[in-house]
Design an enzyme around this catalytic site. Sequence first.
Site, PDB file in Angstrom:
ATOM      1  N   HIS A 132       0.919  -0.997  -0.010  1.00  0.00           N
ATOM      2  CA  HIS A 132       0.612   0.130  -0.174  1.00  0.00           C
ATOM      3  C   HIS A 132       1.136   1.095   0.221  1.00  0.00           C
ATOM      4  O   HIS A 132       2.355   1.764   0.616  1.00  0.00           O
ATOM      5  CB  HIS A 132      -1.181  -0.418   1.447  1.00  0.00           C
ATOM      6  CG  HIS A 132      -2.085  -1.051   0.902  1.00  0.00           C
ATOM      7  ND1 HIS A 132      -2.688  -2.012   2.002  1.00  0.00           N
ATOM      8  CD2 HIS A 132      -2.604  -1.600  -0.198  1.00  0.00           C
ATOM      9  CE1 HIS A 132      -3.243  -2.443   1.837  1.00  0.00           C
ATOM     10  NE2 HIS A 132      -3.430  -2.241   0.856  1.00  0.00           N
ATOM     11  N   GLU A 173       1.874   3.737   3.198  1.00  0.00           N
ATOM     12  CA  GLU A 173       2.592   2.881   4.484  1.00  0.00           C
ATOM     13  C   GLU A 173       4.189   2.897   4.134  1.00  0.00           C
ATOM     14  O   GLU A 173       4.787   1.991   4.459  1.00  0.00           O
ATOM     15  CB  GLU A 173       1.913   1.060   4.939  1.00  0.00           C
ATOM     16  CG  GLU A 173       0.246   1.580   4.366  1.00  0.00           C
ATOM     17  CD  GLU A 173      -0.377   0.254   4.408  1.00  0.00           C
ATOM     18  OE1 GLU A 173      -0.171  -0.668   4.508  1.00  0.00           O
ATOM     19  OE2 GLU A 173      -2.197   0.659   4.046  1.00  0.00           O
ATOM     20  N   HIS A 201       2.232  -3.766   6.700  1.00  0.00           N
ATOM     21  CA  HIS A 201       1.481  -2.582   6.277  1.00  0.00           C
ATOM     22  C   HIS A 201       0.873  -1.523   7.901  1.00  0.00           C
ATOM     23  O   HIS A 201       2.648  -2.061   8.960  1.00  0.00           O
ATOM     24  CB  HIS A 201      -0.384  -3.044   6.962  1.00  0.00           C
ATOM     25  CG  HIS A 201      -0.456  -3.817   5.133  1.00  0.00           C
ATOM     26  ND1 HIS A 201      -0.736  -3.415   4.016  1.00  0.00           N
ATOM     27  CD2 HIS A 201       0.180  -4.880   4.951  1.00  0.00           C
ATOM     28  CE1 HIS A 201      -1.036  -4.275   3.395  1.00  0.00           C
ATOM     29  NE2 HIS A 201      -0.390  -5.391   3.930  1.00  0.00           N
ATOM     30  N   GLU A 209       0.504  -4.883  11.113  1.00  0.00           N
ATOM     31  CA  GLU A 209      -0.211  -3.626  11.179  1.00  0.00           C
ATOM     32  C   GLU A 209       1.527  -3.111  11.948  1.00  0.00           C
ATOM     33  O   GLU A 209       0.863  -2.926  13.396  1.00  0.00           O
ATOM     34  CB  GLU A 209      -1.271  -3.049  11.232  1.00  0.00           C
ATOM     35  CG  GLU A 209      -2.993  -3.809  10.028  1.00  0.00           C
ATOM     36  CD  GLU A 209      -2.582  -3.118   9.129  1.00  0.00           C
ATOM     37  OE1 GLU A 209      -2.286  -1.823   8.903  1.00  0.00           O
ATOM     38  OE2 GLU A 209      -3.205  -3.473   8.265  1.00  0.00           O
TER      39      GLU A 209
HETATM   40  O1  0X9 Z   1      -7.260  -3.961   4.421  1.00  0.00           O
HETATM   41  C1  0X9 Z   1      -5.903  -4.758   4.199  1.00  0.00           C
HETATM   42  O2  0X9 Z   1      -6.115  -4.984   2.918  1.00  0.00           O
HETATM   43  C2  0X9 Z   1      -4.624  -4.348   5.293  1.00  0.00           C
HETATM   44  N1  0X9 Z   1      -5.318  -3.412   6.141  1.00  0.00           N
HETATM   45  S1  0X9 Z   1      -4.915  -2.004   5.906  1.00  0.00           S
HETATM   46  O3  0X9 Z   1      -5.125  -0.730   6.626  1.00  0.00           O
HETATM   47  N2  0X9 Z   1      -3.103  -1.762   5.975  1.00  0.00           N
HETATM   48  O4  0X9 Z   1      -4.827  -1.755   4.267  1.00  0.00           O
HETATM   49  C3  0X9 Z   1      -5.216  -5.573   6.017  1.00  0.00           C
HETATM   50  C4  0X9 Z   1      -5.157  -7.069   5.498  1.00  0.00           C
HETATM   51  C5  0X9 Z   1      -5.242  -8.077   6.804  1.00  0.00           C
HETATM   52  N3  0X9 Z   1      -6.148  -9.106   5.627  1.00  0.00           N
HETATM   53  C6  0X9 Z   1      -5.436 -10.540   5.825  1.00  0.00           C
HETATM   54  N4  0X9 Z   1      -3.935  -9.847   6.230  1.00  0.00           N
HETATM   55  N5  0X9 Z   1      -5.821 -11.527   5.379  1.00  0.00           N
HETATM   56 ZN    ZN Z   2      -2.014  -2.484   3.835  1.00  0.00          ZN
END
Ligand code: 0X9
Ligand code: ZN
Length: 436
Positions: A176, A179, A311, A384
């Site tokens: 992303h 990030e 992330h 995260e």
């Molecule tokens: O939504 C996302 O892609 C991730 N959060 S973010 O705020 N960095 O965009 C979380 C993804 C978590 N899902 C899995 N690992 N399956």
């Molecule tokens: Zn992300």
Amino acid sequence: MRFPKRGRRTTSAAVLLTLALAVPLGAQATASPAADRSRAEQPAERQYQVTGADTRAERTAVADTGAAIDEVNGDSLVVTAGPAEAAALRSRGFTTKALPDVADRDEVLAAAPSDYHSYARMSAAVDTLVRQYPDLMSRRVIGRSHQGREIFAVKVSSNVRVDENKPEVLFTHNMHAREHLTTEMALYMLREFGTRYGSDARITRMLDQREVWIVPSLNPDGKVYDQDSGTWRNWRKNRQPNSGSTAIGTDINRNFNYRWGCCGGSSTSPSSQTYRGRAAESGPETKVIADFVRSRVIGGKQQITAHIDWHTYGELVLWPYGYTYADTAAGLTQDDRDAHAAVGTQMARSNGYRPQQSSDLYITDGTIGDWMWGSQKIFTYTFEMYPPSGHRDGFYPPGSVIDRETARNREAVLLLLENADCMYRSIGKAAQYCAT
Ligand code: 0X9
Ligand code: ZN
Ligand code: CA
């Protein structure tokens, strides 16, 4: 996310000129470059505080509008949404409150774009490290982004030029765009491995016994777009155009080929923050990393045993699956789940993050994590990083936190490396799963 007031105005005349020149011709009629930019790219995209969603099912309903959930704070969320998603949220009974506008960001954010390595500076820093530690690190271009930038992996291991029979561990960063702290995490790991190999016993042992792959930026086009104009653009997706739409970009973390688009955890709308793309792996960046991982199947065996996808933000350690609330599912047994949770919980104890299954937040489909496990049987975590949910720093913490917040994950990285030869040891089942 709230933005701290900082009285500092960083937008110089030169930056404004550059921005004006970068804007497509058709969009140049109005006075403000920021307004031009958002009109040309993603009209009126902004952050909202959303209330009335305090269960994972309600959060999934929020995500299902195509808004990206940036924060979960009890019954209040912060999302990034365009007008269509915001209207959908309201029509489903959620309350939305607009947060400070994207165009004002340069005046109020604590971080300047120069606080973080740009893609170019990051790439140069990696080259310097590889030259400094030629027996320990090598750089390989694994493919190119939509706009043709290099996506590269750094291999770190003793005897690095030989493909040895060691468990391989993969770290992916900056999928992303906004990030940026995750790219700093990659650089921190490389510096740490370089300077401590031969003196720190754990690092020496791990680099002798593992082959580590670090991909510092999976989304170079998005990173450059977000950072290099001189003002942050709050960009998430890649920079690939969509036919039949003026909206740019695919969410790489909804574009992977395992149960792609299955479960209401991504959007079919190109203007959405969580647009899944026209097909799985339609994003070149998605295909580049998936092809690389598939290329590590040697003699029928996937060499990579463990993976972290870095992330921001929220201070979480997440494991699969994201597409279902169920703890176990096709290809994910109770032991698989328990070993993920055991190592995930250990890592979270070391850095103070919260460990949980990914779908405890909200349903996502087509993520890298679901693909890594579902299709490759690689133990996989989404980290995260800083800040916690509800913190004003959001995606753009000041540069002063970088050292602390990257070093904070040193122990978690070592724990993953040390478990990577047999993840089931963590649940006392090495004999059953890892006998050689
Ligand atoms: O939504 C996302 O892609 C991730 N959060 S973010 O705020 N960095 O965009 C979380 C993804 C978590 N899902 C899995 N690992 N399956
Ligand atoms: Zn992300
Ligand atoms: Ca190998």
